[in-house]
Design an enzyme around this catalytic site. Structure first.
Site, short mmCIF file in Angstrom:
data_model
loop_
_atom_site.label_atom_id
_atom_site.label_comp_id
_atom_site.label_asym_id
_atom_site.label_seq_id
_atom_site.Cartn_x
_atom_site.Cartn_y
_atom_site.Cartn_z
N GLY A 179 -2.34 -3.09 5.54
CA GLY A 179 -3.81 -3.06 5.54
C GLY A 179 -4.45 -4.42 5.75
CG ASP A 196 2.22 -5.39 -1.42
OD1 ASP A 196 1.17 -5.37 -0.76
OD2 ASP A 196 2.66 -4.37 -2.02
CE1 TYR A 230 -12.26 0.43 -4.06
CE2 TYR A 230 -14.30 1.04 -2.97
CZ TYR A 230 -13.13 0.30 -3.01
OH TYR A 230 -12.83 -0.56 -1.98
CE LYS A 243 -12.46 -2.99 -4.44
NZ LYS A 243 -11.42 -4.03 -4.36
N PRO A 280 -3.59 1.98 6.07
CG PRO A 280 -1.43 1.12 6.13
CD PRO A 280 -2.86 0.71 6.26
CB SER A 281 -4.78 2.99 1.18
OG SER A 281 -5.91 2.23 1.49
NE ARG A 309 -8.94 5.62 0.37
CZ ARG A 309 -10.16 5.26 0.77
NH1 ARG A 309 -11.21 5.95 0.41
NH2 ARG A 309 -10.31 4.21 1.55
P1 NAD Z 1 -4.03 -0.55 1.27
O1 NAD Z 1 -4.68 0.20 0.15
O2 NAD Z 1 -3.59 0.21 2.47
O3 NAD Z 1 -2.78 -1.36 0.71
C1 NAD Z 1 -2.82 -1.85 -0.59
C2 NAD Z 1 -1.61 -2.73 -0.85
O4 NAD Z 1 -1.69 -3.08 -2.23
C3 NAD Z 1 -0.27 -2.05 -0.63
O5 NAD Z 1 0.55 -2.88 0.17
C4 NAD Z 1 0.28 -1.91 -2.04
O6 NAD Z 1 1.70 -2.00 -2.11
C5 NAD Z 1 -0.39 -3.08 -2.76
N1 NAD Z 1 -0.45 -2.91 -4.21
C6 NAD Z 1 -0.76 -1.80 -4.91
N2 NAD Z 1 -0.65 -2.02 -6.22
C7 NAD Z 1 -0.30 -3.33 -6.36
C8 NAD Z 1 -0.02 -4.15 -7.48
N3 NAD Z 1 -0.09 -3.68 -8.73
N4 NAD Z 1 0.32 -5.44 -7.26
C9 NAD Z 1 0.40 -5.91 -6.00
N5 NAD Z 1 0.17 -5.18 -4.90
C10 NAD Z 1 -0.17 -3.90 -5.09
O7 NAD Z 1 -4.94 -1.76 1.69
P2 NAD Z 1 -6.46 -1.80 2.15
O8 NAD Z 1 -7.01 -0.43 2.41
O9 NAD Z 1 -6.50 -2.82 3.20
O10 NAD Z 1 -7.22 -2.34 0.86
C11 NAD Z 1 -7.06 -3.65 0.42
C12 NAD Z 1 -8.26 -4.06 -0.41
O11 NAD Z 1 -9.44 -3.93 0.37
C13 NAD Z 1 -8.48 -3.23 -1.66
O12 NAD Z 1 -8.94 -4.07 -2.71
C14 NAD Z 1 -9.56 -2.27 -1.25
O13 NAD Z 1 -10.32 -1.80 -2.33
C15 NAD Z 1 -10.38 -3.16 -0.34
N6 NAD Z 1 -11.23 -2.42 0.59
C16 NAD Z 1 -10.65 -1.52 1.44
C17 NAD Z 1 -11.48 -0.80 2.30
C18 NAD Z 1 -10.91 0.24 3.24
O14 NAD Z 1 -11.70 1.04 3.76
N7 NAD Z 1 -9.62 0.26 3.49
C19 NAD Z 1 -12.86 -1.03 2.30
C20 NAD Z 1 -13.39 -1.97 1.42
C21 NAD Z 1 -12.56 -2.67 0.57
#
Ligand code: NAD
Length: 245
Positions: free
Chosen positions: A17, A37, A147, A151, A183-184, A188
């Protein structure tokens, strides 16, 4: 010459991600990245990129964080990416869901900053990036109770760190994306009864008719971690395709 030449950057949740895209963008700009990670196999895939060193780190575990901080001599940037998106209203959000998200999204950021900020203060310079979202104090979104709460807390933590340490050469900003194709997000969507309908629901709320890519978020992060943004601190930096307009 890269815009981040010589900078040591630590990232959490870098195996996929936004974290992964940011790690790759940072090394392309000349940084030395320590990508962490809990996903060991995905993390290992990053080792083929020169400039990226990997380390397994669970950001909910204080002992692991403190041990890691002891191993790091100096760092220029700490980027706290780890977070989880829970879907529910306040009525359906159980205590275990509340505690899990508060722990992973907020408490981990507090633990990481507390462990690494003293090193930055000793160096008299440092740049901390936190990961928020427009789904926070910026925008109310249905079914995102805990959430949004986490945030919004991350924005508060960011501003507090920025205010407290501005005179010691420390900057702290948070990145606030809209919906990013990671991926997440796909997980979802697939987890819903009708994934096609779920995908369309997500897309309907996008004013540009599409999701952000992780690379688009990563390029904003390059600016925030670079010296070009030296005058930017305490800011929720929004990148949401106009969702919060
Ligand atoms: P993701 O959710 O696809 O991946 C998350 C990663 O976090 C994974 O590699 C997982 O192994 C790791 N992880 C989970 N638990 C962990 C832990 N306890 N310690 C260390 N690593 C851990 O990634 P994403 O969707 O890019 O989201 C990353 C961040 O961006 C998050 O904080 C999310 O809230 C934020 N965010 C995402 C979006 C979106 O639409 N995807 C939008 C706004 C903010």
């Amino acid at each position: 010459m890269g815009r981040l030449d010589g900078k040591v950057i630590i990232l959490t949740a870098a195996a996929q991600g936004i974290g992964q895209a940011a790690a790759l963008a940072f090394v392309r700009e000349g940084a030395k990245v320590i990508a962490t990670d809990i996903n060991v196999s995905k993390l290992q895939e990053l080792e083929k990129y020169p400039g990226i060193q990997t380390r397994v780190l669970d950001v909910t575990k204080k002992k692991q964080i403190d041990q890691f901080a002891n191993e790091v001599e100096r760092l220029d940037v700490l980027f706290n990416v780890a977070g989880f998106v829970h879907h529910e209203t306040v009525l359906d959000c159980e205590k275990k869901d509340w505690d899990f998200s508060m722990n992973l999204n907020v408490h981990s950021t507090y633990l990481m900053i507390k462990a690494f900020l003293p090193k930055m203060l000793a160096q008299k310079s440092g740049n901390i990036i936190t990961m928020s979202s427009v789904v926070s104090s910026i925008k109310g979104v249905v079914n995102r109770c805990v959430y949004s709460t986490t945030k919004a807390a991350v924005i508060g933590l960011t501003k507090s760190v920025a205010a407290d340490f501005i005179q010691q050469g420390i900057r702290c900003n948070c990145v606030c994306p809209g919906t990013v194709d990671t991926p997440s997000l796909q997980e979802r969507i697939q987890a819903r009864g009708n994934p096609e309908e779920a995908q369309n629901d997500f897309l309907k709320r996008q004013k540009m008719g599409r999701f952000a890519t992780a690379e688009e978020i990563a390029m904003l992060c390059v600016y925030v971690v670079s010296d070009e943004s030296a005058y930017v601190t305490g800011n929720p930096v929004i990148i949401d395709g106009g969702w919060s307009l």
